[in-house]
Design a protein around this motif. Structure first.
Motif, PDB file in Angstrom:
ATOM      1  N   ALA A  65      -7.716  -6.535  -6.679  1.00 25.23           N
ATOM      2  CA  ALA A  65      -8.144  -5.596  -7.723  1.00 25.23           C
ATOM      3  C   ALA A  65      -7.201  -4.399  -7.793  1.00 25.23           C
ATOM      4  O   ALA A  65      -6.838  -3.947  -8.892  1.00 25.23           O
ATOM      5  N   MET A  66      -6.804  -3.893  -6.635  1.00 22.46           N
ATOM      6  CA  MET A  66      -5.858  -2.775  -6.608  1.00 22.46           C
ATOM      7  C   MET A  66      -4.539  -3.188  -7.270  1.00 22.46           C
ATOM      8  O   MET A  66      -4.018  -2.474  -8.129  1.00 22.46           O
ATOM      9  N   ILE A 118      -2.721   6.563 -17.244  1.00 21.61           N
ATOM     10  CA  ILE A 118      -2.087   5.676 -16.258  1.00 21.61           C
ATOM     11  C   ILE A 118      -2.279   6.241 -14.861  1.00 21.61           C
ATOM     12  O   ILE A 118      -2.599   5.507 -13.916  1.00 21.61           O
ATOM     13  N   LEU A 119      -2.112   7.543 -14.717  1.00 20.84           N
ATOM     14  CA  LEU A 119      -2.311   8.174 -13.414  1.00 20.84           C
ATOM     15  C   LEU A 119      -3.751   8.000 -12.940  1.00 20.84           C
ATOM     16  O   LEU A 119      -3.991   7.707 -11.764  1.00 20.84           O
ATOM     17  N   ALA A 120      -4.711   8.149 -13.839  1.00 17.65           N
ATOM     18  CA  ALA A 120      -6.125   7.955 -13.475  1.00 17.65           C
ATOM     19  C   ALA A 120      -6.364   6.512 -13.020  1.00 17.65           C
ATOM     20  O   ALA A 120      -7.075   6.275 -12.030  1.00 17.65           O
ATOM     21  N   THR A 121      -5.759   5.555 -13.720  1.00 18.10           N
ATOM     22  CA  THR A 121      -5.891   4.141 -13.327  1.00 18.10           C
ATOM     23  C   THR A 121      -5.315   3.925 -11.931  1.00 18.10           C
ATOM     24  O   THR A 121      -5.912   3.226 -11.105  1.00 18.10           O
ATOM     25  N   LEU A 168       0.832  -1.201   0.000  1.00 20.78           N
ATOM     26  CA  LEU A 168       0.000   0.000   0.000  1.00 20.78           C
ATOM     27  C   LEU A 168       0.870   1.256   0.000  1.00 20.78           C
ATOM     28  O   LEU A 168       0.647   2.175  -0.789  1.00 20.78           O
ATOM     29  N   GLY A 169       1.881   1.298   0.842  1.00 18.04           N
ATOM     30  CA  GLY A 169       2.784   2.451   0.876  1.00 18.04           C
ATOM     31  C   GLY A 169       3.557   2.617  -0.419  1.00 18.04           C
ATOM     32  O   GLY A 169       3.745   3.741  -0.906  1.00 18.04           O
ATOM     33  N   ALA A 222      -7.135   2.697  -8.489  1.00 15.83           N
ATOM     34  CA  ALA A 222      -6.580   1.589  -7.710  1.00 15.83           C
ATOM     35  C   ALA A 222      -6.389   1.991  -6.249  1.00 15.83           C
ATOM     36  O   ALA A 222      -6.687   1.209  -5.342  1.00 15.83           O
ATOM     37  N   LEU A 223      -5.919   3.211  -6.012  1.00 16.47           N
ATOM     38  CA  LEU A 223      -5.741   3.670  -4.629  1.00 16.47           C
ATOM     39  C   LEU A 223      -7.085   3.843  -3.921  1.00 16.47           C
ATOM     40  O   LEU A 223      -7.178   3.611  -2.708  1.00 16.47           O
ATOM     41  N   ALA A 224      -8.121   4.221  -4.657  1.00 16.52           N
ATOM     42  CA  ALA A 224      -9.461   4.296  -4.060  1.00 16.52           C
ATOM     43  C   ALA A 224      -9.902   2.901  -3.612  1.00 16.52           C
ATOM     44  O   ALA A 224     -10.463   2.733  -2.517  1.00 16.52           O
ATOM     45  N   ALA A 225      -9.623   1.900  -4.449  1.00 13.63           N
ATOM     46  CA  ALA A 225      -9.918   0.516  -4.057  1.00 13.63           C
ATOM     47  C   ALA A 225      -9.089   0.131  -2.836  1.00 13.63           C
ATOM     48  O   ALA A 225      -9.575  -0.550  -1.928  1.00 13.63           O
ATOM     49  N   GLY A 226      -7.839   0.591  -2.796  1.00 11.71           N
ATOM     50  CA  GLY A 226      -6.990   0.331  -1.639  1.00 11.71           C
ATOM     51  C   GLY A 226      -7.560   0.948  -0.365  1.00 11.71           C
ATOM     52  O   GLY A 226      -7.431   0.377   0.706  1.00 11.71           O
ATOM     53  N   GLY A 227      -8.203   2.098  -0.488  1.00 19.06           N
ATOM     54  CA  GLY A 227      -8.858   2.712   0.669  1.00 19.06           C
ATOM     55  C   GLY A 227      -9.983   1.838   1.205  1.00 19.06           C
ATOM     56  O   GLY A 227     -10.154   1.698   2.416  1.00 19.06           O
ATOM     57  N   VAL A 228     -10.731   1.232   0.305  1.00 22.21           N
ATOM     58  CA  VAL A 228     -11.774   0.280   0.720  1.00 22.21           C
ATOM     59  C   VAL A 228     -11.118  -0.918   1.405  1.00 22.21           C
ATOM     60  O   VAL A 228     -11.618  -1.414   2.425  1.00 22.21           O
TER      61      VAL A 228
END
Length: 163
Positions: free
Chosen positions: A89-90, A113-116, A21-22, A120-126
């Motif tokens: 998924a992330m 790529i940045l948007a993707t 994650l980091g 992915a980080l939003a999924a990581g927040g979940v």
């Protein structure tokens, strides 16, 4: 919930999940700087940081699968499966990002790529939310969370949890 893989009584997977994650967050920051017009080498640093995160995510996923074998069939199992699926998924989105960049000469990031990576980080927040829920369920299942019994025995244990 007990974990098969433990270090001094504490489950390993929650410790491991902080590394990918980091690294994913760091890769996104490097890529954001690259897309915003920073030095060209930051795109390549972001790429290699993402690759390192993918390796860390693979190790974390292995630990998660080992722990999943002994999760009771109830809400805890559903949360554990959701946690692992969201984290996969992330990692999958970052894998797509890395594969797209692998053949470019400077491995720089693009806006797509940045948007993707941000999705992915939003999924990581979940995933972080689900992981916190799992830890609360794990602590509730322990007889005494603050006891010194966890320090007895070896440093690293691989055991079958008691039902």
């Amino acid at each position: 919930m007990q974990s098969r893989l433990r270090v001094q009584g504490h489950p390993i997977q929650p410790m491991l999940v902080t590394f990918p994650l980091g690294l994913f967050v760091s890769a996104t920051v490097f890529d954001l700087t690259d897309v915003a017009g920073g030095p060209v080498f930051l795109g390549e640093v972001g790429y290699w940081t993402g690759v390192a995160a993918l390796f860390a995510a693979a190790m974390t996923a292995i630990a998660g699968m080992v722990d999943l074998w002994d999760v009771p069939v109830d809400g805890t199992r559903r949360t554990a499966i959701a946690f692992n699926v969201v984290n996969a998924a992330m990692a999958g989105l970052f894998l797509i990002s890395s594969l797209v960049r692998a053949h470019s000469p400077d491995r720089g990031a693009t806006a797509a790529i940045l948007a993707t990576e941000l999705v992915a980080l939003a999924a990581g927040g979940v995933g972080v939310h689900l992981g916190a829920r799992l830890m609360r369920q794990f602590d509730a299942g322990r007889a005494e969370t603050g006891s010194l019994d966890a320090l007895a025995g070896g440093t690293v244990e691989v055991v079958r949890p008691h039902p």
